[in-house]
Design an enzyme around this catalytic site. Sequence first.
Site, short mmCIF file in Angstrom:
data_model
loop_
_atom_site.label_atom_id
_atom_site.label_comp_id
_atom_site.label_asym_id
_atom_site.label_seq_id
_atom_site.Cartn_x
_atom_site.Cartn_y
_atom_site.Cartn_z
N ARG A 134 0.85 -1.21 0.00
CA ARG A 134 0.00 0.00 0.00
C ARG A 134 0.87 1.25 0.00
O ARG A 134 1.77 1.38 0.84
CB ARG A 134 -0.90 0.05 1.24
CG ARG A 134 -1.91 -1.06 1.34
CD ARG A 134 -2.85 -1.15 0.19
NE ARG A 134 -3.68 0.04 -0.02
CZ ARG A 134 -4.47 0.21 -1.06
NH1 ARG A 134 -4.54 -0.71 -2.01
NH2 ARG A 134 -5.19 1.30 -1.16
N LEU A 136 1.82 4.83 1.01
CA LEU A 136 1.58 5.51 2.28
C LEU A 136 1.50 7.02 2.06
O LEU A 136 2.23 7.59 1.24
CB LEU A 136 2.69 5.16 3.27
CG LEU A 136 2.72 3.66 3.60
CD1 LEU A 136 4.08 3.24 4.16
CD2 LEU A 136 1.61 3.28 4.57
N ASN A 150 12.32 0.61 3.35
CA ASN A 150 11.64 -0.25 2.37
C ASN A 150 12.68 -1.01 1.58
O ASN A 150 13.80 -0.54 1.38
CB ASN A 150 10.80 0.61 1.41
CG ASN A 150 10.10 -0.23 0.34
OD1 ASN A 150 9.51 -1.27 0.66
ND2 ASN A 150 10.16 0.19 -0.91
N HIS A 152 13.02 -2.59 -2.22
CA HIS A 152 12.36 -2.49 -3.51
C HIS A 152 13.11 -3.36 -4.52
O HIS A 152 14.34 -3.30 -4.60
CB HIS A 152 12.35 -1.03 -3.98
CG HIS A 152 11.67 -0.86 -5.29
ND1 HIS A 152 10.29 -0.90 -5.42
CD2 HIS A 152 12.16 -0.67 -6.54
CE1 HIS A 152 9.97 -0.75 -6.70
NE2 HIS A 152 11.09 -0.61 -7.39
N THR A 184 10.39 8.04 1.76
CA THR A 184 9.91 9.43 1.76
C THR A 184 8.57 9.44 1.03
O THR A 184 8.10 8.39 0.55
CB THR A 184 10.89 10.37 1.01
OG1 THR A 184 10.93 9.96 -0.36
CG2 THR A 184 12.28 10.33 1.62
N ASP A 188 9.14 5.15 -3.86
CA ASP A 188 10.42 4.51 -4.21
C ASP A 188 11.49 5.53 -4.57
O ASP A 188 12.45 5.20 -5.28
CB ASP A 188 10.24 3.48 -5.34
CG ASP A 188 9.33 2.34 -4.92
OD1 ASP A 188 9.39 1.93 -3.75
OD2 ASP A 188 8.55 1.86 -5.76
N1 NHR Z 1 4.82 4.89 0.39
C1 NHR Z 1 5.52 6.01 0.18
N2 NHR Z 1 4.95 7.17 0.49
N3 NHR Z 1 6.77 6.02 -0.33
C2 NHR Z 1 7.34 4.85 -0.67
O1 NHR Z 1 8.57 4.87 -1.16
C3 NHR Z 1 6.64 3.63 -0.49
C4 NHR Z 1 5.35 3.69 0.05
C5 NHR Z 1 4.59 2.53 0.24
C6 NHR Z 1 5.10 1.31 -0.14
C7 NHR Z 1 6.80 -0.07 -1.27
C8 NHR Z 1 6.73 0.01 -2.80
C9 NHR Z 1 7.72 -0.92 -3.47
O2 NHR Z 1 8.79 -1.20 -2.94
C10 NHR Z 1 6.36 1.25 -0.73
C11 NHR Z 1 7.15 2.38 -0.89
C12 NHR Z 1 3.03 -0.40 -3.38
C13 NHR Z 1 2.85 0.23 -4.59
C14 NHR Z 1 1.47 0.37 -5.20
O3 NHR Z 1 1.33 0.85 -6.30
C15 NHR Z 1 3.97 0.79 -5.20
C16 NHR Z 1 5.21 0.69 -4.62
C17 NHR Z 1 5.37 0.05 -3.40
C18 NHR Z 1 4.28 -0.51 -2.78
N4 NHR Z 1 0.42 -0.07 -4.48
C19 NHR Z 1 -0.99 0.01 -4.89
C20 NHR Z 1 -1.73 1.13 -4.13
O4 NHR Z 1 -2.72 1.62 -4.70
C21 NHR Z 1 -1.73 -1.28 -4.60
C22 NHR Z 1 -1.13 -2.44 -5.30
C23 NHR Z 1 -1.60 -3.79 -4.76
O5 NHR Z 1 -2.34 -3.84 -3.77
O6 NHR Z 1 -1.16 -4.81 -5.31
O7 NHR Z 1 -1.36 1.46 -2.99
O8 NHR Z 1 7.50 -1.33 -4.63
C1 GAR Z 2 10.00 -8.61 -2.53
O1 GAR Z 2 10.62 -8.88 -3.77
C2 GAR Z 2 9.96 -7.13 -2.27
O2 GAR Z 2 11.10 -6.46 -2.73
C3 GAR Z 2 8.78 -6.74 -3.10
O3 GAR Z 2 7.84 -7.78 -2.94
C4 GAR Z 2 8.51 -8.97 -2.58
C5 GAR Z 2 8.00 -9.40 -1.24
O4 GAR Z 2 8.46 -10.68 -0.94
N1 GAR Z 2 8.22 -5.51 -2.67
C6 GAR Z 2 7.41 -4.81 -3.43
O5 GAR Z 2 7.21 -5.09 -4.59
C7 GAR Z 2 6.78 -3.65 -2.72
N2 GAR Z 2 5.91 -3.03 -3.62
P1 GAR Z 2 8.30 -11.26 0.52
O6 GAR Z 2 6.85 -11.01 0.93
O7 GAR Z 2 8.57 -12.72 0.35
O8 GAR Z 2 9.28 -10.59 1.42
#
Ligand code: NHR
Ligand code: GAR
Length: 263
Positions: A134, A136, A150, A152, A184, A188
């Site tokens: 999700r 944030l 995080n 990524h 932040t 990402d």
């Molecule tokens: N929040 C902020 N503000 N900044 C970051 O850098 C964040 C964050 C929340 C999560 C993880 C991130 C990743 O590593 C993360 C980094 C979710 C999405 C997304 O599009 C994108 C990136 C990351 C996590 N989520 C959708 C949403 O609408 C839902 C997608 C789903 O449920 O499958 O939130 O990649």
């Molecule tokens: C990991 O590859 C992580 O980097 C990625 O999801 C996988 C989680 O694996 N994160 C994202 O894509 C966040 N958007 P895990 O649940 O086995 O740790």
Amino acid sequence: MSPVPPPAPAETTTWAPDRIPDPHPCLACPQAPVQTLATGNPPPLPIVVLISGSGSNLQALIDGATDGSLPIRIACVIANRGDAYGLERARRAGIGTQVLSHKDFGDRKTFDTALMALIDGFQPGLVVLAGFMRILTPDFVAHYQGRLLNIHPSLLPKYRGLHTHERALAARETEHGATVHFVTAELDGGPAILQARVSVAADDDASRLAARVLVQEHRLYPQVVRWFAQGRLELGPNDLPRLDGQALAEPLRLDLLTPDQLA
Ligand code: NHR
Ligand code: GAR
């Protein structure tokens, strides 16, 4: 001597949106008494881990906390999905779990406000996103500034957002990998701390590539969490990470760390 029995399976609490816990649920955490042991070491850093899925990165942190290589106490694992397999991993390790479903909230702001209240009940020194899916809100991120990490699955700044492995393959990258960064408000886009690289094979598909990246993630995240728990890593001025007092203008590379950095 008889072997130490495994910890009793912990309970998962699922919170309805109008029933965020009060007072602090950390009192129920089965790991809490560990902190009172007179070991002569500083108490382990309490952390909260947020997950959405399998939780293999969570498992790497559990393993480090269990074998003593990570000076942390996982105070709670929180998932936004009740079916996240990582909850089972936490329960097996005797760690308390909570489920807060985003679907129970009308918008991101109310979900994030409830999530903050839940997390803060555990008074963590660090909050770790481990496959948390999700986005944030800026208020949430500001509240945990400098103590929110995080992992990524790409070599940031390449491939922010989702489906990173598919996009790296489509672009015919020869190298891919993973990055740990401070979070932040910019998705990402927060300051990167440590990266690991993986070669892309000619016949790779996204799932094979993802599996090789995950192996590296399981080395990356514990290293960064160890630095933070040891008090060696912080988010310094100008949003630059600092390791051992040294500002990181670029992320470090796992394969190029010095023995001092690895200590
Ligand atoms: N929040 C902020 N503000 N900044 C970051 O850098 C964040 C964050 C929340 C999560 C993880 C991130 C990743 O590593 C993360 C980094 C979710 C999405 C997304 O599009 C994108 C990136 C990351 C996590 N989520 C959708 C949403 O609408 C839902 C997608 C789903 O449920 O499958 O939130 O990649
Ligand atoms: C990991 O590859 C992580 O980097 C990625 O999801 C996988 C989680 O694996 N994160 C994202 O894509 C966040 N958007 P895990 O649940 O086995 O740790």
